[in-house]
Enzyme design. Structure first.
Site, PDB file in Angstrom:
ATOM      1  N   THR A  40       0.839  -1.209   0.000  1.00  0.00           N
ATOM      2  CA  THR A  40       0.000   0.000   0.000  1.00  0.00           C
ATOM      3  C   THR A  40       0.873   1.258   0.000  1.00  0.00           C
ATOM      4  O   THR A  40       0.574   2.230  -0.695  1.00  0.00           O
ATOM      5  CB  THR A  40      -0.914   0.000   1.252  1.00  0.00           C
ATOM      6  OG1 THR A  40      -1.697  -1.192   1.210  1.00  0.00           O
ATOM      7  CG2 THR A  40      -1.824   1.210   1.282  1.00  0.00           C
ATOM      8  N   HIS A  43       2.035   1.813  -3.399  1.00  0.00           N
ATOM      9  CA  HIS A  43       0.991   2.436  -4.230  1.00  0.00           C
ATOM     10  C   HIS A  43       0.966   3.954  -4.003  1.00  0.00           C
ATOM     11  O   HIS A  43       0.867   4.730  -4.953  1.00  0.00           O
ATOM     12  CB  HIS A  43      -0.400   1.872  -3.885  1.00  0.00           C
ATOM     13  CG  HIS A  43      -0.625   0.487  -4.374  1.00  0.00           C
ATOM     14  ND1 HIS A  43      -0.618   0.155  -5.705  1.00  0.00           N
ATOM     15  CD2 HIS A  43      -0.877  -0.674  -3.716  1.00  0.00           C
ATOM     16  CE1 HIS A  43      -0.842  -1.147  -5.846  1.00  0.00           C
ATOM     17  NE2 HIS A  43      -0.998  -1.675  -4.648  1.00  0.00           N
ATOM     18  N   CYS A 107     -16.212  -3.541  10.698  1.00  0.00           N
ATOM     19  CA  CYS A 107     -16.753  -2.202  10.984  1.00  0.00           C
ATOM     20  C   CYS A 107     -16.753  -1.359   9.716  1.00  0.00           C
ATOM     21  O   CYS A 107     -15.723  -1.214   9.065  1.00  0.00           O
ATOM     22  CB  CYS A 107     -15.898  -1.515  12.063  1.00  0.00           C
ATOM     23  SG  CYS A 107     -16.314   0.236  12.283  1.00  0.00           S
TER      24      CYS A 107
HETATM   25  P1  NAD Z   1       2.349  -7.751  -3.789  1.00  0.00           P
HETATM   26  O1  NAD Z   1       1.888  -6.806  -4.827  1.00  0.00           O
HETATM   27  O2  NAD Z   1       3.697  -7.593  -3.193  1.00  0.00           O
HETATM   28  O3  NAD Z   1       2.246  -9.249  -4.339  1.00  0.00           O
HETATM   29  C1  NAD Z   1       1.439  -9.645  -5.387  1.00  0.00           C
HETATM   30  C2  NAD Z   1       2.204 -10.682  -6.182  1.00  0.00           C
HETATM   31  O4  NAD Z   1       1.350 -11.196  -7.204  1.00  0.00           O
HETATM   32  C3  NAD Z   1       3.459 -10.116  -6.864  1.00  0.00           C
HETATM   33  O5  NAD Z   1       4.611 -10.826  -6.440  1.00  0.00           O
HETATM   34  C4  NAD Z   1       3.139 -10.314  -8.347  1.00  0.00           C
HETATM   35  O6  NAD Z   1       4.299 -10.622  -9.112  1.00  0.00           O
HETATM   36  C5  NAD Z   1       2.172 -11.497  -8.303  1.00  0.00           C
HETATM   37  N1  NAD Z   1       1.413 -11.708  -9.535  1.00  0.00           N
HETATM   38  C6  NAD Z   1       1.145 -10.837 -10.547  1.00  0.00           C
HETATM   39  N2  NAD Z   1       0.485 -11.462 -11.542  1.00  0.00           N
HETATM   40  C7  NAD Z   1       0.320 -12.749 -11.165  1.00  0.00           C
HETATM   41  C8  NAD Z   1      -0.289 -13.894 -11.770  1.00  0.00           C
HETATM   42  N3  NAD Z   1      -0.881 -13.840 -12.975  1.00  0.00           N
HETATM   43  N4  NAD Z   1      -0.275 -15.056 -11.082  1.00  0.00           N
HETATM   44  C9  NAD Z   1       0.311 -15.152  -9.861  1.00  0.00           C
HETATM   45  N5  NAD Z   1       0.911 -14.096  -9.250  1.00  0.00           N
HETATM   46  C10 NAD Z   1       0.903 -12.922  -9.898  1.00  0.00           C
HETATM   47  O7  NAD Z   1       1.243  -7.732  -2.650  1.00  0.00           O
HETATM   48  P2  NAD Z   1       1.214  -8.188  -1.114  1.00  0.00           P
HETATM   49  O8  NAD Z   1       1.677  -7.053  -0.263  1.00  0.00           O
HETATM   50  O9  NAD Z   1       1.830  -9.524  -0.921  1.00  0.00           O
HETATM   51  O10 NAD Z   1      -0.370  -8.276  -0.981  1.00  0.00           O
HETATM   52  C11 NAD Z   1      -1.103  -9.223  -1.752  1.00  0.00           C
HETATM   53  C12 NAD Z   1      -2.398  -8.652  -2.264  1.00  0.00           C
HETATM   54  O11 NAD Z   1      -3.284  -8.417  -1.168  1.00  0.00           O
HETATM   55  C13 NAD Z   1      -2.303  -7.305  -2.990  1.00  0.00           C
HETATM   56  O12 NAD Z   1      -3.254  -7.280  -4.033  1.00  0.00           O
HETATM   57  C14 NAD Z   1      -2.667  -6.309  -1.911  1.00  0.00           C
HETATM   58  O13 NAD Z   1      -3.163  -5.095  -2.461  1.00  0.00           O
HETATM   59  C15 NAD Z   1      -3.743  -7.073  -1.174  1.00  0.00           C
HETATM   60  N6  NAD Z   1      -3.951  -6.723   0.242  1.00  0.00           N
HETATM   61  C16 NAD Z   1      -5.218  -6.867   0.704  1.00  0.00           C
HETATM   62  C17 NAD Z   1      -5.491  -6.654   2.045  1.00  0.00           C
HETATM   63  C18 NAD Z   1      -6.865  -6.870   2.577  1.00  0.00           C
HETATM   64  O14 NAD Z   1      -7.101  -6.550   3.750  1.00  0.00           O
HETATM   65  N7  NAD Z   1      -7.763  -7.422   1.784  1.00  0.00           N
HETATM   66  C19 NAD Z   1      -4.460  -6.273   2.912  1.00  0.00           C
HETATM   67  C20 NAD Z   1      -3.157  -6.155   2.408  1.00  0.00           C
HETATM   68  C21 NAD Z   1      -2.921  -6.393   1.066  1.00  0.00           C
HETATM   69 ZN    ZN Z   2     -17.774  -0.065  13.995  1.00  0.00          ZN
END
Ligand code: NAD
Ligand code: ZN
Length: 340
Positions: A40, A43, A107
């Site tokens: 994040t 980003h 929440c």
């Molecule tokens: P990151 O961006 O470091 O890792 C994502 C990985 O996916 C990268 O290594 C990338 O090379 C790989 N990738 C790209 N295309 C691909 C494909 N076709 N097949 C397989 N892998 C592929 O992210 P992170 O920090 O490890 O977080 C993982 C994900 O979770 C991100 O999308 C992030 O935004 C999200 N996230 C969500 C929450 C939540 O609460 N829901 C919290 C934190 C992060």
């Molecule tokens: Zn709340």
């Protein structure tokens, strides 16, 4: 105090002098020891479309941290000066229906530090005492610094029963790598991890993944045949890539369960036939359960889960630019910055 501020509506992050915040009622002041750079933060650094509509310039960013309590506001009980703590970065309202039902991770009024209010990439941060997580002495600060994303991995990996099951993890970012390690640590059978980045796939292999698959030149179906599998029982989508999600749905066994953590681009589609005819369960995951996930992830580390294997770089905070460059390059696991 020094802080990393998103000063301009452009790519970059700026080290600036800002006022030290003050602990109000039910809050504590924490002096930061170590912080970790999240996807994040990258980003926000890159100033992508999501950041442009979410972040107000002037914000102190960062939410992955560990530090020591140096100030205690009125009304705080059970904490002491000098105590080492991390904290849940989602500040919930406490009065909505979900909060009152003990489901604070759901929440609708959640405020995120380093996104919606000033964050942890600074010498000091103020946090509500109810968000603190004390760190046991046995856990080093460079690992406690990234309990927040470790909690995302743990929340996802523990959502469905993976003991004895075959698990597919798409995306070997830090969260996917940690999830792979947790699944193996608690007794999953095969854990297959996909990515398009060999550096990160190696981290997943070091964490104990049964197989790692670079989907740019190999298919998950081939690996399934190799492992004599009919399909995966549990899927953890951790890439945010629509193709990865569709490949996952394709490779799930009938009745399989899928936890969705990766943030998909707006309008990303899936093949609903896969969901309906296979009887799949799809479950969105946000943040960490407060505070069950924190109890479980702490105990996993104390019981030998090798969290340190995802830590690839440690830098003094003055080298923050190098840290962001490393994150941008993709040749990193967790990158930790030291403030002391
Ligand atoms: P990151 O961006 O470091 O890792 C994502 C990985 O996916 C990268 O290594 C990338 O090379 C790989 N990738 C790209 N295309 C691909 C494909 N076709 N097949 C397989 N892998 C592929 O992210 P992170 O920090 O490890 O977080 C993982 C994900 O979770 C991100 O999308 C992030 O935004 C999200 N996230 C969500 C929450 C939540 O609460 N829901 C919290 C934190 C992060
Ligand atoms: Zn709340």
């Amino acid at each position: 105090m020094k802080a990393l501020v998103k000063r301009e509506a452009a790519k970059g992050i700026w080290m600036e002098e800002v006022p030290v915040p003050e602990a109000g009622p039910n809050e504590v002041l924490i002096k930061l020891e170590k912080t970790a750079i999240c996807g994040t933060d990258l980003h926000i650094y890159l100033w992508d479309e999501w950041s442009q509509r979410t972040i107000k310039p002037g914000l102190v960013i960062g939410h992955e941290f560990v530090g020591r309590i140096v100030g205690i506001g009125p009304g705080v009980n059970g904490y002491a000066i000098g105590q080492r703590v991390s904290a849940e970065g989602h500040i919930v309202c406490g009065h909505c229906r979900n909060c009152r039902a003990g489901k604070q991770h759901l929440c609708p009024n959640t405020v995120g530090i380093g996104v919606n209010r000033n964050g942890a990439f600074a010498e000091y941060i103020v946090m509500p005492a109810s968000n603190l997580w004390p760190i046991p002495d046995q856990i080093p600060s460079e690992l406690a610094a990234f309990f927040d994303p470790y909690g995302n991995a743990a929340h996802c990996a523990l959502e469905f029963d993976v003991v004895g099951e075959d698990v597919l993890i798409t995306g070997a970012g830090p969260i996917g790598v940690m999830a792979a390690g947790i699944c193996k640590h608690i007794g999953a059978r095969n854990v297959v991890v996909t990515d398009v980045n060999d550096y990160r796939l190696k981290l997943a292999a070091d964490m104990g993944a049964t197989r790692v698959v670079n989907v740019a030149n190999q298919s998950v179906k081939d690996v399934m045949a190799d492992l004599h599998m009919e399909g995966f029982d549990v899927g953890l989508e951790m890439s945010g890539n629509p193709r990865a999600l569709n490949d996952m749905l394709d490779c799930m066994y009938n009745g399989g369960k899928v936890a969705l953590l990766g943030l998909q681009p707006k309008g990303a589609g899936i093949d609903w036939d896969r969901v309906i005819f296979k009887g799949l369960t799809l479950h969105g995951i946000y943040g960490r359960r407060m505070y069950e996930t924190w109890y479980k992830m702490t105990q996993l580390v104390l019981s030998g889960f090798p969290l340190g294997k995802v830590l690839s770089h440690q830098l003094p905070v003055d080298e923050f630019q190098k840290g962001f460059d490393l994150m941008e390059s993709g040749k990193s696991g967790k990158v930790v910055l030291s403030w002391n």
